[in-house]
Design a protein around this motif. Sequence first.
Motif, PDB file in Angstrom:
ATOM      1  N   GLY A 206     -38.247 -23.073  93.605  1.00 44.28           N
ATOM      2  CA  GLY A 206     -38.092 -23.641  92.270  1.00 44.28           C
ATOM      3  C   GLY A 206     -38.990 -23.061  91.207  1.00 44.28           C
ATOM      4  N   GLY A 207     -39.889 -22.157  91.565  1.00 44.72           N
ATOM      5  CA  GLY A 207     -40.747 -21.532  90.561  1.00 44.72           C
ATOM      6  C   GLY A 207     -39.926 -20.724  89.569  1.00 44.72           C
ATOM      7  N   VAL A 208     -40.102 -20.983  88.275  1.00 45.47           N
ATOM      8  CA  VAL A 208     -39.304 -20.326  87.235  1.00 45.47           C
ATOM      9  C   VAL A 208     -40.060 -19.105  86.713  1.00 45.47           C
ATOM     10  N   TRP A 209     -39.421 -17.959  86.769  1.00 45.95           N
ATOM     11  CA  TRP A 209     -40.012 -16.705  86.309  1.00 45.95           C
ATOM     12  C   TRP A 209     -39.378 -16.281  84.989  1.00 45.95           C
ATOM     13  N   SER A 210     -40.200 -15.760  84.106  1.00 44.95           N
ATOM     14  CA  SER A 210     -39.725 -15.098  82.892  1.00 44.95           C
ATOM     15  C   SER A 210     -40.077 -13.628  82.997  1.00 44.95           C
ATOM     16  N   PHE A 211     -39.058 -12.800  82.924  1.00 42.49           N
ATOM     17  CA  PHE A 211     -39.219 -11.351  83.028  1.00 42.49           C
ATOM     18  C   PHE A 211     -39.161 -10.704  81.651  1.00 42.49           C
ATOM     19  N   VAL A 212     -39.598  -9.456  81.585  1.00 43.04           N
ATOM     20  CA  VAL A 212     -39.370  -8.633  80.395  1.00 43.04           C
ATOM     21  C   VAL A 212     -39.409  -7.166  80.813  1.00 43.04           C
ATOM     22  N   HIS A 213     -38.442  -6.401  80.323  1.00 40.71           N
ATOM     23  CA  HIS A 213     -38.451  -4.962  80.585  1.00 40.71           C
ATOM     24  C   HIS A 213     -39.621  -4.342  79.849  1.00 40.71           C
ATOM     25  N   ILE A 214     -40.309  -3.407  80.490  1.00 43.26           N
ATOM     26  CA  ILE A 214     -41.504  -2.813  79.898  1.00 43.26           C
ATOM     27  C   ILE A 214     -41.216  -2.176  78.540  1.00 43.26           C
ATOM     28  N   ALA A 215     -40.027  -1.608  78.366  1.00 48.96           N
ATOM     29  CA  ALA A 215     -39.672  -1.006  77.072  1.00 48.96           C
ATOM     30  C   ALA A 215     -39.504  -2.076  76.006  1.00 48.96           C
ATOM     31  N   GLY A 228     -46.952  -9.031  62.866  1.00 55.69           N
ATOM     32  CA  GLY A 228     -47.336 -10.265  63.530  1.00 55.69           C
ATOM     33  C   GLY A 228     -48.385 -11.023  62.739  1.00 55.69           C
ATOM     34  N   GLY A 229     -48.385 -12.349  62.869  1.00 50.82           N
ATOM     35  CA  GLY A 229     -49.400 -13.184  62.253  1.00 50.82           C
ATOM     36  C   GLY A 229     -50.343 -13.740  63.294  1.00 50.82           C
ATOM     37  N   ARG A 230     -51.498 -14.195  62.862  1.00 53.56           N
ATOM     38  CA  ARG A 230     -52.481 -14.750  63.794  1.00 53.56           C
ATOM     39  C   ARG A 230     -51.815 -15.788  64.699  1.00 53.56           C
ATOM     40  N   GLY A 231     -52.009 -15.650  65.988  1.00 52.11           N
ATOM     41  CA  GLY A 231     -51.442 -16.618  66.910  1.00 52.11           C
ATOM     42  C   GLY A 231     -50.941 -15.975  68.183  1.00 52.11           C
ATOM     43  N   VAL A 232     -50.166 -16.762  68.931  1.00 51.51           N
ATOM     44  CA  VAL A 232     -49.689 -16.387  70.251  1.00 51.51           C
ATOM     45  C   VAL A 232     -48.178 -16.216  70.221  1.00 51.51           C
ATOM     46  N   TYR A 233     -47.691 -15.204  70.935  1.00 50.88           N
ATOM     47  CA  TYR A 233     -46.256 -14.970  71.067  1.00 50.88           C
ATOM     48  C   TYR A 233     -45.914 -14.760  72.544  1.00 50.88           C
ATOM     49  N   ASN A 234     -44.901 -15.471  73.018  1.00 49.96           N
ATOM     50  CA  ASN A 234     -44.346 -15.177  74.338  1.00 49.96           C
ATOM     51  C   ASN A 234     -43.418 -13.976  74.214  1.00 49.96           C
ATOM     52  N   ILE A 235     -43.666 -12.963  75.027  1.00 49.99           N
ATOM     53  CA  ILE A 235     -42.819 -11.762  75.031  1.00 49.99           C
ATOM     54  C   ILE A 235     -42.086 -11.737  76.371  1.00 49.99           C
ATOM     55  N   VAL A 236     -40.926 -12.363  76.376  1.00 47.46           N
ATOM     56  CA  VAL A 236     -40.130 -12.536  77.592  1.00 47.46           C
ATOM     57  C   VAL A 236     -38.660 -12.367  77.225  1.00 47.46           C
ATOM     58  N   ASP A 237     -37.819 -12.234  78.245  1.00 49.42           N
ATOM     59  CA  ASP A 237     -36.395 -12.109  77.951  1.00 49.42           C
ATOM     60  C   ASP A 237     -35.777 -13.492  77.722  1.00 49.42           C
ATOM     61  N   ASP A 238     -34.452 -13.525  77.591  1.00 45.84           N
ATOM     62  CA  ASP A 238     -33.747 -14.760  77.239  1.00 45.84           C
ATOM     63  C   ASP A 238     -33.387 -15.616  78.446  1.00 45.84           C
ATOM     64  N   ASP A 239     -33.772 -15.200  79.640  1.00 47.83           N
ATOM     65  CA  ASP A 239     -33.169 -15.760  80.846  1.00 47.83           C
ATOM     66  C   ASP A 239     -34.192 -16.158  81.904  1.00 47.83           C
ATOM     67  N   PRO A 240     -35.052 -17.165  81.633  1.00 44.11           N
ATOM     68  CA  PRO A 240     -35.951 -17.633  82.676  1.00 44.11           C
ATOM     69  C   PRO A 240     -35.137 -18.162  83.850  1.00 44.11           C
ATOM     70  N   ALA A 241     -35.574 -17.850  85.064  1.00 44.98           N
ATOM     71  CA  ALA A 241     -34.769 -18.198  86.234  1.00 44.98           C
ATOM     72  C   ALA A 241     -35.650 -18.561  87.417  1.00 44.98           C
ATOM     73  N   HIS A 297     -35.764  -8.595  69.298  1.00 49.85           N
ATOM     74  CA  HIS A 297     -34.703  -9.037  70.198  1.00 49.85           C
ATOM     75  C   HIS A 297     -34.651  -8.047  71.351  1.00 49.85           C
ATOM     76  N   PRO A 298     -34.881  -8.500  72.588  1.00 46.82           N
ATOM     77  CA  PRO A 298     -34.932  -7.554  73.701  1.00 46.82           C
ATOM     78  C   PRO A 298     -33.613  -6.823  73.909  1.00 46.82           C
ATOM     79  N   ALA A 299     -33.703  -5.522  74.122  1.00 46.41           N
ATOM     80  CA  ALA A 299     -32.505  -4.729  74.417  1.00 46.41           C
ATOM     81  C   ALA A 299     -31.928  -5.114  75.777  1.00 46.41           C
ATOM     82  N   HIS A 300     -32.781  -5.661  76.635  1.00 44.24           N
ATOM     83  CA  HIS A 300     -32.357  -6.173  77.946  1.00 44.24           C
ATOM     84  C   HIS A 300     -32.571  -7.690  77.903  1.00 44.24           C
ATOM     85  N   PRO A 301     -31.598  -8.436  77.353  1.00 44.37           N
ATOM     86  CA  PRO A 301     -31.821  -9.869  77.151  1.00 44.37           C
ATOM     87  C   PRO A 301     -31.919 -10.671  78.436  1.00 44.37           C
TER      88      PRO A 301
END
Length: 311
Positions: A206-215, A228-241, A297-301
């Motif tokens: 049940g552990g949910v992973w968020s991936f992102v292609h290195i590119a 970017g503005g001061r703060g935090v951004y999640n850099i992940v794809d659209d499909d946590p699984a 917007h990730p090229a590999h969503p």
Amino acid sequence: MRVLVAGATGAMGKELVPRLVDAGHEVFAMVRSESGKARAAQLGAVPVVADALDRAQVEAAVRQAAPEVIVHQLTAIGHIDTRHFERSFAATDRLRIEGTDNLLAAARATGVRRFVAASNGAFTYTRTGGPVKTEQDPLDRSPVSDMASMIAAVKHLEKAVLDAAGIEGIVLRYGAFYGPGTSMAPGSAQLEMIRKRKFPVVGDGGGVWSFVHIADAAEATVAAVEKGGRGVYNIVDDDPAPVAEWLPELAAMLGAKKPMRVPRFIGRLAAGQAGVVLMTELRGASNAKAKRELGWHPAHPTWRQGLRVGT
């Protein structure tokens, strides 16, 4: 802009530096050795030499480059042995603490106004509540002992960057990387383990992973450098699984049989506390803020598409 990238010859740097150059930035690469200088030059950057753990050398390198932006991509992650998770991250933990502090001290001393730092959004969020977290959710407040030092180092990095006076601090919480140069590149040890059915689903998976292609992560980093503005951004794809979903699907892509399933207690014996957490308790991350504020917007969503192409 003049941009200094620390960690410019790693998997991310190899994707990031050419993109910064192509975007018209003057890029400097902080490297430790003569061989690093050659690799940085091949990527299109001007090399400056410094050991990230030597504060005087770091300040001298930053003065030489005179950047407007520093991008901190320092890691030393090789093969991750979940039975010895703390040992696997020890060198990176030190870079996230001492290396971060040294780069920030150099930034303050030389008047750098923007600082973009790589963080971890794949293994660090609180393991309670819903399956997908935003940047407003806390990092794990009670990590298992094997993961405590890694999460503490991430927290140190983020607080230091976000609280740095006079500096616009930006933190990028990257998901689990796949693609060239990563632990999930074609032919990598991790994919071979899956192919050979040596990477089981533990418990309910049940552990949910968020991936992102290195590119895609590199493209997001360019966007953070530029707007970017001061703060935090999640850099992940659209499909946590959840693991129970992505691991069998990836095995099928590799032409392998379905992964075996083992109970949690067997998983703990084989993969340690950290391995069980990764398989059963992780939370994924939302990329809505990065899309909205960075125009990224990730090229590999989805990992389904990206890994299928890569395999």
